[in-house]
Scaffold this motif. Structure first.
Motif, PDB file in Angstrom:
ATOM      1  N   SER A  77       0.821  -1.227   0.000  1.00  0.00           N
ATOM      2  CA  SER A  77       0.000   0.000   0.000  1.00  0.00           C
ATOM      3  C   SER A  77       0.852   1.273   0.000  1.00  0.00           C
ATOM      4  O   SER A  77       0.469   2.281  -0.597  1.00  0.00           O
ATOM      5  CB  SER A  77      -0.906   0.029   1.232  1.00  0.00           C
ATOM      6  OG  SER A  77      -1.682  -1.134   1.285  1.00  0.00           O
ATOM      7  N   THR A  80       1.566   2.556  -3.525  1.00  0.00           N
ATOM      8  CA  THR A  80       0.456   2.704  -4.480  1.00  0.00           C
ATOM      9  C   THR A  80       0.572   3.948  -5.361  1.00  0.00           C
ATOM     10  O   THR A  80       0.479   3.857  -6.590  1.00  0.00           O
ATOM     11  CB  THR A  80      -0.894   2.712  -3.725  1.00  0.00           C
ATOM     12  OG1 THR A  80      -1.125   1.381  -3.280  1.00  0.00           O
ATOM     13  CG2 THR A  80      -2.052   3.159  -4.580  1.00  0.00           C
ATOM     14  N   CYS A  95      -7.271  -3.097  -7.275  1.00  0.00           N
ATOM     15  CA  CYS A  95      -6.328  -3.042  -6.151  1.00  0.00           C
ATOM     16  C   CYS A  95      -6.331  -4.394  -5.428  1.00  0.00           C
ATOM     17  O   CYS A  95      -7.205  -4.672  -4.594  1.00  0.00           O
ATOM     18  CB  CYS A  95      -6.715  -1.926  -5.189  1.00  0.00           C
ATOM     19  SG  CYS A  95      -6.647  -0.301  -5.975  1.00  0.00           S
ATOM     20  N   ASN A 102      -6.214   1.833  -0.579  1.00  0.00           N
ATOM     21  CA  ASN A 102      -5.671   1.921  -1.942  1.00  0.00           C
ATOM     22  C   ASN A 102      -6.704   2.340  -2.980  1.00  0.00           C
ATOM     23  O   ASN A 102      -6.408   3.103  -3.902  1.00  0.00           O
ATOM     24  CB  ASN A 102      -5.064   0.575  -2.329  1.00  0.00           C
ATOM     25  CG  ASN A 102      -3.924   0.239  -1.407  1.00  0.00           C
ATOM     26  OD1 ASN A 102      -2.895   0.899  -1.432  1.00  0.00           O
ATOM     27  ND2 ASN A 102      -4.117  -0.750  -0.553  1.00  0.00           N
TER      28      ASN A 102
END
Ligand SMILES: CC(C)(CO)C(=O)C(=O)O
Length: 320
Positions: A77, A80, A95, A102
């Protein structure tokens, strides 16, 4: 349709490999030594049933895209925003990550965002190699449109995933599943800090009870552990691959690889954030987030802390 898997580690590598084995067009995006090994030797997918070398097309960054491409984001995460940055915002993004932050980050730029709740016990500790420990299926994946709903693409993705070695299910409430999984993942930091020692469950349970209080107060729905056990129990038993290195979950692996960062901010830290927003104290998750972050920054190996030390830090925070 081509699946572009950004982050070809334990989860991304297994999803990409299974889609590729199912006959789909797949492109893996990886970095550094992992990318070089994938390009040179192919992906070595080790499962309880077999070891296969898969010559999956691989790149180390963005490539020209075309209509019908789907981005499967499988980075941690904390990566991202950087990982999505260079990709065209018209493409759908799925995701396939832990945590619940996210999808929202992706939706700032991408119009079509999907969540995927990934239950897939796998490891990536060596360049070019992914070990998937689930049996008879490698993983159970719930996919749905963010923030809710199911559409044709979600159905298509679930079907494609189910062709080889995975169970895919399109669901209208993917974030409910992801919040349930978030509760499960609160133990990641504990396992990373302590290793798999007796007594770990006591700390994990304290973190989970705290999280359920927060989610209930915030009015956020989450799948129950019974629902999850029902869905995956019969299909994804964890069966360590014989002779393969057996470590721990994704946060344990982040420390084992010395990657310098860990996902705790988006797992335990998510509970801390929600606790602050809704006026619920979260001392247990605060300490877990802080200590896991410190261990990652200092590049400590997994299992560097003693249970008594962690307990004392938590008790001290609870008393303050
Ligand atoms: C629970 C597990 C192993 C399965 O996907 C996981 O989510 C993790 O290691 O982060």
């Amino acid at each position: 349709m081509r699946y572009i898997v950004i982050g070809a580690g334990a989860v991304g590598g297994t999803i990409g490999a299974r889609l590729f084995q199912g006959g789909h067009d797949v492109l893996l995006i990886a970095r550094g030594a992992h990318h070089d090994a994938l390009r040179r030797d192919g992906l070595r997918l080790i499962t309880p049933e077999s070891t296969e070398i898969l010559a999956i097309p691989t790149a180390d960054g963005p490539v020209p895209t075309r209509d019908g491409d789907v981005l499967i984001l499988a980075t941690k995460s904390q990566d991202t925003i950087a990982a999505l940055g260079p990709w065209p915002t018209g493409l759908p993004v799925v995701c396939a990550q832990n945590g619940v932050a996210n999808e929202r980050m992706a939706l700032r730029r991408f119009e079509h965002v999907y969540g995927m709740c990934v239950w897939l016990p796998a490891e990536h500790l060596q360049p070019g190699v992914v070990t998937a420990n689930g049996h008879p299926y490698s993983g159970m994946l719930h996919v749905g449109r963010y923030p809710q709903g199911v559409d044709e693409l979600a159905e298509q993705i679930a079907t494609d995933l189910g062709k080889r070695g995975l169970v895919g299910r399109a669901v209208p409430d993917v974030m409910r599943w992801k919040h349930g999984k978030l509760i499960g993942n609160l133990g990641n930091a504990v396992e990373a800090l302590l290793g798999r020692v007796d007594g770990i469950i006591e700390v994990v349970t304290r973190a989970r009870v705290e999280a359920m209080t927060v989610l209930d107060t915030a009015g956020i729905a989450y799948s129950t552990s019974e629902e999850e056990a029902e869905g995956r129990g019969r299909r994804v038993d964890v069966r360590p691959v014989e002779g393969a290195q057996r470590g721990g979950g994704s946060s344990w692996q982040s420390l084992a690889r010395g990657s310098g960062s860990i996902e705790a901010d988006y797992l335990n830290g998510e509970i801390v954030l929600l606790g602050r927003l809704h006026g619920v104290p979260t001392p247990v998750n605060e300490v877990l987030r802080r200590e896991a972050d410190r261990a990652a920054r200092e590049k400590l190996p997994p299992g560097s802390m003693r249970l008594e030390t962690l307990r004392a830090l938590i008790d001290e925070r609870c008393a303050s």
